[in-house]
Enzyme design. Structure first.
Site, mmCIF file in Angstrom:
data_model
loop_
_atom_site.group_PDB
_atom_site.id
_atom_site.type_symbol
_atom_site.label_atom_id
_atom_site.label_comp_id
_atom_site.label_asym_id
_atom_site.label_seq_id
_atom_site.Cartn_x
_atom_site.Cartn_y
_atom_site.Cartn_z
ATOM 1 N N GLY C 42 84.268 -30.086 -6.896
ATOM 2 C CA GLY C 42 83.586 -30.284 -8.166
ATOM 3 C C GLY C 42 82.258 -30.976 -7.920
ATOM 4 C CG LEU C 45 77.287 -36.511 -14.777
ATOM 5 C CD1 LEU C 45 77.470 -37.416 -15.970
ATOM 6 C CD2 LEU C 45 75.954 -36.780 -14.104
ATOM 7 C CB ALA C 46 82.707 -37.615 -11.107
ATOM 8 N N GLY C 47 81.400 -35.661 -9.106
ATOM 9 C CA GLY C 47 81.450 -35.031 -7.791
ATOM 10 C C GLY C 47 80.117 -35.077 -7.068
ATOM 11 C CG HIS C 268 83.130 -35.080 -30.491
ATOM 12 N ND1 HIS C 268 82.304 -34.941 -31.568
ATOM 13 C CD2 HIS C 268 82.500 -35.919 -29.633
ATOM 14 C CE1 HIS C 268 81.223 -35.663 -31.357
ATOM 15 N NE2 HIS C 268 81.311 -36.266 -30.195
ATOM 16 N NE ARG C 332 82.887 -39.510 -29.262
ATOM 17 C CZ ARG C 332 82.404 -39.113 -28.102
ATOM 18 N NH1 ARG C 332 83.202 -38.790 -27.129
ATOM 19 N NH2 ARG C 332 81.107 -39.047 -27.928
ATOM 20 C CG HIS C 403 84.234 -34.031 -26.797
ATOM 21 N ND1 HIS C 403 83.199 -33.253 -26.367
ATOM 22 C CD2 HIS C 403 83.883 -35.303 -26.563
ATOM 23 C CE1 HIS C 403 82.260 -34.034 -25.895
ATOM 24 N NE2 HIS C 403 82.639 -35.277 -25.977
ATOM 25 C CD GLU C 427 86.953 -34.437 -19.233
ATOM 26 O OE1 GLU C 427 85.823 -34.017 -18.960
ATOM 27 O OE2 GLU C 427 87.642 -34.014 -20.166
ATOM 28 N NE ARG C 437 84.875 -39.466 -23.148
ATOM 29 C CZ ARG C 437 83.740 -39.174 -23.763
ATOM 30 N NH1 ARG C 437 82.781 -40.080 -23.833
ATOM 31 N NH2 ARG C 437 83.552 -37.996 -24.323
#
Lengths: 285, 257, 640
Positions: C42, C45-47, C268, C332, C403, C427, C437
């Site tokens: 992946g 963003l994280a990966g 969401h 949310r 979401h 995630e 969240r």
């Protein structure tokens, strides 16, 4: 640095592998953007020539004597410091070099694009969508640069052969009497049509070229960008009106030899015509 | 709204990179005008599967106009008739009952067709790899508010940074040039104070990588019209300026070493 | 496993815990880092941030994405912003307050130590991203601007117009590409992970399929990092991208990794309602719209009048009415549930009566259309493109949609799953958001894990494994896994059923949405399990996958993802069924206050539930990790 993504073999191979860099500033010309710069800079030079040439030719409306004087002025540029014709030849060589670079950069850039574009034949050069492409921004001028360019080149050769070397006027050609040569040549309808077509092509070429030149050189300020199009249109229009006036007014009979003081048929020797023209000029004071 | 329309689709089918490919005609009956263009293709595909025909391969992911995965040539226009819109955001209310729609993949030699309407766009990544970054190893950044960035510069950089890398500029360009993509990516960083240290090196590397794969710019402006983020042609001019400047500056910098 | 799972959280005061632990953890000598190979699956963003950061440190990184480019990961679609406890606005924000808000917002179902660390590193993320050239919004002084977001009373959200996700991902992606250029990251695009390889219950590699050629390859590594996102597409209609899936995480689960809290899914509140059956996905409108938009429905049932013709007195601004303190900015889950309530009552708006109004007329009257355009112009434009309605003139219609998924693979304080060598970030893990969240926290968590947590904790794991070579992909475990993947693929191509993969995905989505959506009850959840099972049987017998395995075949890719969604959907139902309380995104109708608000049961459910796979057709085993709240006092959340 080595590109591991491309090393993975994924994706297409480069169309133009990177070449060894030539010494500065030749390395700029090795790149496409550098060539666009060269095309723009030589374009500016050529544009300057076209404008000056057009304005100079307006002397034709002052009659044969003034026109001949103008032609002589060009030959004697530099006064007595250099032999007659030297400066003119330097200018001519400069022009030839600019043409050469302009044409070479245009041709080689088009070749790069052609290699990058599927089904782009030599004719046309733009890529082809099987289902057709619907252009939004590209206009007639931008899409015909490839056609107007060669038209201008052919016309240029014709123009030089016609009015500098007198290939077609033959015995009728008088060295040093451009007024005569011009009116003789342009009074023929087919010739006038060639001039009209070629100059329309020139104006179209200049319209896109002048705008494009700003982009290529990075002359861009969102505040003044509208002016760039106006300048391009103005230049193209100016040249169109000036240059078209010659064949059209010749055809209309405004430029002709009927009332000429030094009528060409009265003289046997070319040289005598020029003397006559000079004397006429002196009389006019 | 809420109207149902029927269309005739002429779709490019090509079974793999080496296949010649040809157009096939399909009827798309009873399509809601609220559907998006890609949903219309989904419906056509589902019907094809029921008939036992392999569905039309086309790529899409976020369907929000931001990931840049989708991209079709629709009636000769990259991303279709609506300006500033990616294919996934194009809706069928822009079409009328009985319309004929021609759908073709992006075309450029460096975007080889994978299958049907899907193409490979790796060279765009190669351009980024060549210099589309600011070298700041994790952890070495100073406080974010240490360097104020004039709002104008920030806004302009953002206008460039909005590029989603879909390749529509290349697809729409008669020369298959990637100038708009490259200039957007380049100027995003070159316009910011953070990007100044590597500015000239970046300009040289990114442009020269671009030139390995793509055609040359003749300033038609088609790319801007096709761009779903409406990236300005101004950036191309900035890139042209920066590139030649870079050739001079880098020489000077090399001399100082 | 008996008793509570061990989170491996170090002892000590939470305020200095991470700092101290960074010192306590074992290090790998810079020269030795290159001896370790780490796989990152992946490149969102994280990966991307993890791969880039680890490569900068010197590890050999192999990064995998099934996209053609890392920049296409769905992190790109995040609109609103990213939280950070910078306190640039001088409005009383602090690391502790962000920590507190996040734990509270998560309805006290997250691990305090992880959340505090998240809040601590949040400030570094902003610094890092800014230095990378992320064009965050700035004020006229050239300094960074902030906005407020749901669930918080301070302005701590950094944003980049309506595309914060894209800009942050481009930052991480550029950092990654820099390492690709440097040769420290081997980037494998268009490679989908289809299995995790384990030897002696330790993760040693993965099996991937090249989606263009169909080639199946084994990759070995000292550690495997999953950054494969959430499982929101189990609902079919969600704001996730079309290709988002749970396959990598699920295959890891089948190999022994525990799957925690699958029932925690976030719905969401501000999405564009579906317009018909064939809608392929839902589009989210940034939550930031709730800063200026007012949410209402008509007071009367079945009011057919156009919005502008309904007089002020006949409108019900239900959030402002019920929650005067937070008004339209409630978290949310609260906003979503209230929308569902009014729509279920029959007061929904729009042609299908499936939405509520989000009205900007007051904001436009107050600030002028230009100000609103500057703030939300691109969102309004997007709305108009999708619906054909002009939100400057008529109120937007919104409705909740799936979401984000708070649940995911269970990880300890080091972000390592129960399988040694398998790390899970972003995630895909379950760690930081509890049962709900907060807005603008997903980007924060993904980048925190990737930039500032994993690069430290992975060293601690690798430090004593210097003598170990890269696992040999010729080993038995790899060969078996490889063959298993191949057999699966052959199986799907040979079903030769009658219905498309999408058909079954859609039907599954309806079941999951109806029974495990915004409100759940025992009866429905039991039905969900049986109906999902029945549908799955039909799916396995009757799905039609055309084409071949040795080229791009999108149906073949999808069928495997949907197969995993069936199993995951069932686990969600089971998890929801056993959690007999309401918390955050998980609302059990049996557990509510007299006013209809979610009612937690801290005595019995103050834990994370982590499920163990026990084989196909077998009941999974439920493990728990007790959650301790030493710093944030457990209270019933109230946003009144």
């Amino acid at each position: 640095m080595a590109q591991t993504l491309s090393r993975s073999g994924r994706g297409p191979q480069p169309l133009r592998p990177r070449k060894k860099q030539l010494p500065f500033p030749l390395n700029i010309y090795q790149t496409a953007i550098g060539r666009k710069w060269v095309m723009a800079l030589t374009g500016i030079g050529l544009l300057g020539f076209v404008v000056a040439h057009m304005i100079g030719n307006l002397h034709v409306y002052e009659g044969p004597a003034r026109m001949a004087e103008y032609a002589e002025t060009l030959r004697t540029l530099g006064g007595g410091l250099v032999p007659r014709g030297t400066i003119l030849w330097i200018l001519r060589l400069g022009l030839i070099a600019m043409f050469g670079l302009h044409i070479h950069s245009a041709y080689s850039l088009k070749e790069i694009s052609r290699k990058a574009s599927p089904k782009a034949g030599f004719v046309g050069g733009a890529k082809q969508y099987s289902g057709g492409q619907d252009f939004i921004a590209a206009n007639f001028a931008s899409r015909t640069m490839r056609w107007t360019g060669p038209i201008i080149l052919l016309y240029l050769l014709y123009h030089i052969a016609d009015l500098t070397w007198g290939w077609w006027l033959g015995d009728d050609f008088v060295h040093g009497d451009p007024y005569h040569n011009l009116s003789e040549s342009l009074s023929s309808l087919p010739v006038a049509i060639i001039y009209i077509v070629a100059n329309v092509a020139l104006a179209v070429h200049i319209f896109h070229g002048a705008w494009s030149m700003f982009q290529s050189l990075g002359i861009n300020n969102p505040k003044y960008n509208k002016a760039r199009v106006a300048i391009a249109a103005g230049l193209a229009g100016l040249i169109l009106v000036g240059n078209l006036s010659f064949p059209i007014l010749t055809q209309a009979g405004l430029i002709d030899e009927d009332n000429r003081e030094c009528a060409v048929e009265d003289f046997d020797d070319e040289h005598d015509i020029l003397i006559c023209l000079e004397e006429q000029l002196e009389e006019e004071g | 709204m809420d109207q149902v329309i029927s269309l005739t689709l002429k779709v490019w089918r090509q079974n793999g990179p080496d296949d010649a490919g040809a157009f096939q005609t399909y009827q798309a009956e009873g399509i809601s005008q609220d559907a998006s263009f890609l949903e219309m293709l989904d419906i056509v595909n589902e019907r094809l599967i029921e008939e036992g025909t392999e569905p039309i391969t086309f790529e899409s992911d976020c369907r929000e106009g931001i990931c840049g995965t989708c991209g079709l040539m629709i009636n000769g226009k990259a991303h279709g008739p609506e300006l500033g819109t990616a294919t996934c955001q194009l809706h069928m209310r822009k079409f009328n009952d009985g319309d004929h729609i021609t759908i073709e993949p992006w075309r450029a030699v460096s975007f080889p067709v994978i299958k049907d309407l899907a193409v490979e766009r790796t060279p765009l990544d190669l351009i980024i790899e060549a210099g589309g970054y600011i070298s700041v190893p994790t952890g070495s950044a100073p406080d974010a508010n240490l360097t104020p960035v004039p709002k104008e510069a920030a806004d302009m950089a953002f206008d460039a940074a909005a590029c989603i890398g879909c390749g529509a500029c290349v697809a729409a360009c008669p020369n298959s040039a990637a100038q708009l993509f490259t200039s957007a990516k380049l100027n995003h960083l070159n316009l910011l104070p953070q990007g100044q240290a590597e500015r000239w090196q970046r300009a040289e590397n990114m442009v020269e990588t671009m030139e390995m794969y793509f055609g040359t710019c003749t300033n038609h402006g088609e790319c801007h019209e096709a761009c779903p983020k409406e990236i300005s042609l101004d950036f191309i001019a900035f890139m042209n300026r920066d590139y030649v400047k870079a050739k001079i500056k880098n020489r000077k910098l090399a001399g100082q070493r | 496993m008996i008793g509570s799972l061990d989170s491996n959280t170090p002892e000590g005061d939470i305020q200095g815990l991470w700092e101290q632990h960074k010192f306590d953890m074992k290090l790998v000598n810079p020269n030795n880092k290159r001896k370790f190979t780490v796989i990152v699956v992946g490149t969102g963003l994280a990966g991307a941030s993890a791969a880039a950061s680890m490569a900068e440190l010197g590890y050999n990184v192999k990064a995998f994405t099934f996209h053609d480019s890392p920049r296409r990961a769905h992190s790109i679609a995040a609109q609103g912003g990213i939280n950070a406890a910078k306190n640039y606005q001088n409005d009383g924000d602090s690391v502790y307050r962000l920590f507190y808000d996040t734990v509270k917002g998560g309805d006290y179902r997250s691990r305090e130590s992880n959340v505090h660390r998240l809040a601590e590193v949040s400030v570094n993320i902003i610094d890092q991203a800014t230095a990378q050239g992320v064009p965050f919004a700035r004020d006229y002084g050239g300094l960074l601007d902030n906005r407020s977001f749901g669930g918080a009373q301070v302005s701590r959200t950094f944003y980049a117009r309506g595309q914060t996700g894209q800009q942050l991902l481009l930052g991480a992606y550029s950092a990654l590409m820099r390492q690709v250029d440097a040769g420290t990251v081997e980037l494998h695009t268009r490679s989908e992970m289809l299995d995790l390889v384990t030897e002696n219950d330790r993760a040693v590699g993965i099996i991937t399929r090249d989606v263009l050629t169909g080639e199946i390859t084994s990759h070995g590594a000292h550690a495997v990092v999953l950054a494969t996102g959430g499982y929101g597409n189990v609902y079919y209609l969600s704001t996730n991208a079309m290709m988002c899936n749970a396959t990598a995480a699920w295959r890891a689960h089948r190999k022994g990794a525990l799957f925690a809290n699958p029932c925690y899914t976030q719905i969401h509140p501000t999405c564009i309602p579906a317009s018909d059956e064939f809608q392929s996905k839902l589009t989210l409108m940034s939550e930031s719209l709730r800063n200026d938009g007012r949410i209402w429905v008509p007071k009367a049932f079945d009011d057919e009048r156009p919005a502008r013709d309904i007089p002020e007195g006949e409108r019900d601004y239900y959030l402002e009415r019920k929650y005067p303190a937070f008004g339209n900015l409630v978290p949310r889950d609260v906003a979503s549930r209230n929308a569902k309530t009014v729509v279920d009552e029959g007061r929904g708006v729009g042609p299908l009566k499936n939405g509520v109004y989000l009205d900007f007329s007051d904001a436009i009257a107050r600030d002028g259309e230009d100000t609103i355009r500057a703030k939300y112009g691109n969102l309004f434009q997007m709305y108009e493109r999708i619906t054909g309605e002009d939100p400057y003139k008529v109120p937007m219609r919104i409705y909740p949609a799936t979401h984000y998924t708070m649940g995911g693979l269970w990880v300890d304080y080091h972000l390592m799953s129960n399988l040694p060598g398998l790390f899970v970030i972003g995630e895909a893990n379950f760690s930081d958001h509890g049962a709900n969240r907060l807005g603008a926290s997903a980007l924060m968590q993904g980048l925190a894990d990737g930039y500032f947590v994993l690069p430290y904790t992975i060293g601690n794991f690798l430090a004593d494994k210097l003598a170990e070579p890269v696992p040999d992909t010729a080993g038995v475990a790899f060969v078996e896994a490889n063959q298993g993947v191949q057999q699966q693929i052959d199986h799907w191509l040979n079903v030769n059923g009658t219905k498309s993969v999408d058909y079954y995905h859609r039907e599954l989505g309806k079941l999951v949405w109806n029974y495990i959506g915004m409100a759940r009850n025992k009866n429905g959840l039991e039905k969900a399990i049986s109906e999902i099972t029945a549908l799955e049987e039909e799916f396995r017998a009757n799905v039609r996958v055309l084409g071949s395995a040795d080229g791009l075949n999108q149906s073949l890719e999808k069928v495997q993802r949907v197969a995993d969604f069936f199993e995951l959907g069932r686990l969600m139902a089971r998890d929801a069924l056993t959690r007999e309380e309401s918390c955050g995104g998980h609302f059990r109708e049996e557990s509510q206050t007299e006013e209809g608000e979610a009612l937690r049961d801290d005595d019995n459910y103050s834990h994370a539930a982590a499920w163990e796979w026990t084989g196909e057709g077998n009941e999974p085993i439920r493990h728990i990790e007790e959650l301790q709240f030493d710093y944030v006092a457990l209270t019933q959340r109230s946003y009144k």
